[in-house]
Design a protein around this motif. Structure first.
Motif, PDB file in Angstrom:
ATOM      1  N   ARG A   1       8.048  21.223  55.921  1.00  0.00           N
ATOM      2  CA  ARG A   1       8.460  20.310  54.855  1.00  0.00           C
ATOM      3  C   ARG A   1       7.605  20.531  53.621  1.00  0.00           C
ATOM      4  O   ARG A   1       6.380  20.639  53.717  1.00  0.00           O
ATOM      5  CB  ARG A   1       8.361  18.863  55.349  1.00  0.00           C
TER       6      ARG A   1
ATOM      7  N   ASP B   1      12.461  22.514  55.057  1.00  0.00           N
ATOM      8  CA  ASP B   1      13.151  21.269  54.719  1.00  0.00           C
ATOM      9  C   ASP B   1      12.986  21.005  53.226  1.00  0.00           C
ATOM     10  O   ASP B   1      11.884  20.737  52.749  1.00  0.00           O
ATOM     11  CB  ASP B   1      12.561  20.118  55.529  1.00  0.00           C
TER      12      ASP B   1
ATOM     13  N   GLY C   1      13.118  16.486  51.847  1.00  0.00           N
ATOM     14  CA  GLY C   1      12.140  15.415  51.987  1.00  0.00           C
ATOM     15  C   GLY C   1      11.688  14.833  50.671  1.00  0.00           C
ATOM     16  O   GLY C   1      11.412  13.640  50.563  1.00  0.00           O
TER      17      GLY C   1
ATOM     18  N   ARG D   1      13.962  11.188  61.166  1.00  0.00           N
ATOM     19  CA  ARG D   1      14.433  10.675  59.874  1.00  0.00           C
ATOM     20  C   ARG D   1      15.776   9.995  60.100  1.00  0.00           C
ATOM     21  O   ARG D   1      16.753  10.629  60.478  1.00  0.00           O
ATOM     22  CB  ARG D   1      14.581  11.817  58.865  1.00  0.00           C
ATOM     23  N   ARG D   2      15.812   8.710  59.875  1.00  0.00           N
ATOM     24  CA  ARG D   2      17.015   7.933  60.174  1.00  0.00           C
ATOM     25  C   ARG D   2      17.677   7.423  58.906  1.00  0.00           C
ATOM     26  O   ARG D   2      17.028   7.244  57.876  1.00  0.00           O
ATOM     27  CB  ARG D   2      16.653   6.752  61.087  1.00  0.00           C
ATOM     28  N   GLN D   3      18.980   7.179  58.998  1.00  0.00           N
ATOM     29  CA  GLN D   3      19.734   6.596  57.898  1.00  0.00           C
ATOM     30  C   GLN D   3      19.378   5.121  57.784  1.00  0.00           C
ATOM     31  O   GLN D   3      19.475   4.370  58.759  1.00  0.00           O
ATOM     32  CB  GLN D   3      21.243   6.757  58.143  1.00  0.00           C
ATOM     33  N   THR D   4      18.937   4.716  56.623  1.00  0.00           N
ATOM     34  CA  THR D   4      18.518   3.326  56.445  1.00  0.00           C
ATOM     35  C   THR D   4      19.719   2.393  56.367  1.00  0.00           C
ATOM     36  O   THR D   4      20.831   2.798  56.006  1.00  0.00           O
ATOM     37  CB  THR D   4      17.683   3.177  55.167  1.00  0.00           C
TER      38      THR D   4
END
Length: 383
Positions: A8, A28, A31, A370-373
């Motif tokens: 990243r 990545d 980020g 890393r999640r979708q908020t």
């Protein structure tokens, strides 16, 4: 097979990383993205090969190294030659709005060439270039894999134990060849990994003492089936020593049983708090089997902690418990499947025994997702 790393980058400061020659590394680029980004451009110094995954069909963008900003596009970086100095190569990523650059991210790379060889014919031949392992294919229909001979000469009479230096010399000397900046190896350590299920087929041994040779040696312990896996050099695990424990041993351990009754009382207390504060019922709670032991006045998992799993939507990455085998299956794993799969969840058991469990962690501890908020900001919630 090498695990594909993800690096990243940051807009605030350059990033440095070490890569292995010939091994693909994902970069990545999502980020740290400046607001208003429409396109991005990737440039690499000579010796750094850059491609995209999935491959870009737009030849114009592929030739210029500039692509439309698409969350599904991954940048793949490969170096095929070792570095002469630390951080002597780099990748630069520029983010654009139209033709105007918005920000830059720089990734400095140091490449090292690593080869693990084995004097499989005991001829004291240790030149690193006499075989090309890149063309090897594993499994029963493959070719090129090293076959380690069993340590069963007349003197030791098929003794499975390594009791003296002569036993070690019967085996195949292993040599790790490295090429890269000398300063890089000041703070790097060689670690060899064999999966726990394969330690009954082959292991790596090392002589102790100042008068003993410094090279490790590989030896076969018994004839494998085609289910046996490969021995790899890697950044994580060491030679596993796992002692099998029978069900009778567990049931006869009064201290272990007594302590787990105490732990269960703590779990019950937490259940009552959750049910009271969140309005849950017993039907909302799923019992997952787990044993604990006490170390340094703390409860730690007796076997890999099944609850400490990684949740990725409907997919669960669960620590492999290595429980008792009944009818060819791990009874602990099957119990967890019977509890969770009827809920539409898919269970995948991951061997993290040496990587995390022995260090008092599990799969969940070693990963950041890393999640979708949520669209709703939870801090605005009114009880």
């Amino acid at each position: 097979m090498s695990l594909q790393r993800i690096l990243r980058v940051s807009l605030e400061h350059p990033t440095s990383a070490v890569c292995v020659a010939g091994v693909e590394t994902l970069v990545d680029i999502y980020g740290s993205v400046p607001e208003g980004t429409e396109m991005f451009e990737v440039y690499g110094t000579p010796g750094v090969d850059i491609s995209t995954s999935p491959g870009v069909r737009d030849q114009e963008h592929a030739d210029t190294g500039r692509w439309c900003f698409d969350a599904g596009l991954q940048i793949v970086v490969v170096m095929n030659s070792p570095s002469n100095d630390l951080n002597d190569s780099h990748v630069q990523i520029s983010y654009h709005s139209g033709q105007e650059p918005l920000a830059y991210a720089v990734l400095y790379l140091t490449c090292v060439d690593i080869t693990l060889d084995c004097d499989l014919n005991c001829e004291d031949r240790r030149d690193s270039g006499f075989v090309d392992k890149r063309q090897w294919v594993w499994r029963s229909s493959g070719y090129g894999a090293v076959l380690l001979e069993l340590n069963c000469d007349d003197q030791d009479n098929c003794d499975r134990h390594v009791r003296c230096l002569q036993d070690l010399e019967d085996m195949s000397v292993m040599v790790l060849w490295t090429q890269g900046p000398v300063a890089l190896f000041d703070d790097h350590t060689l670690v060899l990994h064999t999966s726990s299920c394969d330690t009954k087929w082959a292991r790596v041994f090392h002589a102790c003492g100042d008068s003993c040779p410094s090279c490790p040696a590989g030896g076969g312990l018994s004839f494998p089936t085609w289910g046996a896996q490969a021995l790899d050099s890697g950044p994580a695990q060491g030679n596993q020593q796992v002692n099998a424990i029978s069900i009778d041993q567990v049931l006869s351990n009064e201290n272990l049983i007594s302590y787990n009754k105490f732990v269960q009382s703590c779990v019950d207390w937490n259940w009552e708090v959750l049910k009271r504060e969140l309005g849950l019922t017993d039907g909302d709670i799923i019992d997952i089997p787990q044993l604990f032991k006490m170390e340094r006045r703390k409860a730690v998992a007796f076997f890999p902690d099944l609850v400490n799993m990684l949740v990725l939507g409907k997919h669960l990455g669960i620590p492999k418990p290595f429980g008792p085998i009944i009818n060819g299956c791990c009874c602990l794993g099957e119990k967890v499947r019977s509890l969770l799969e009827p809920l539409g969840l898919q269970c995948t058991f991951i061997d993290d025994f040496t990587l995390y469990h022995k260090l008092h962690g599990e799969v969940h501890c070693g990963n950041i997702v890393r999640r979708q908020t949520f669209s709703f900001r939870w801090w605005n919630m009114v009880p």
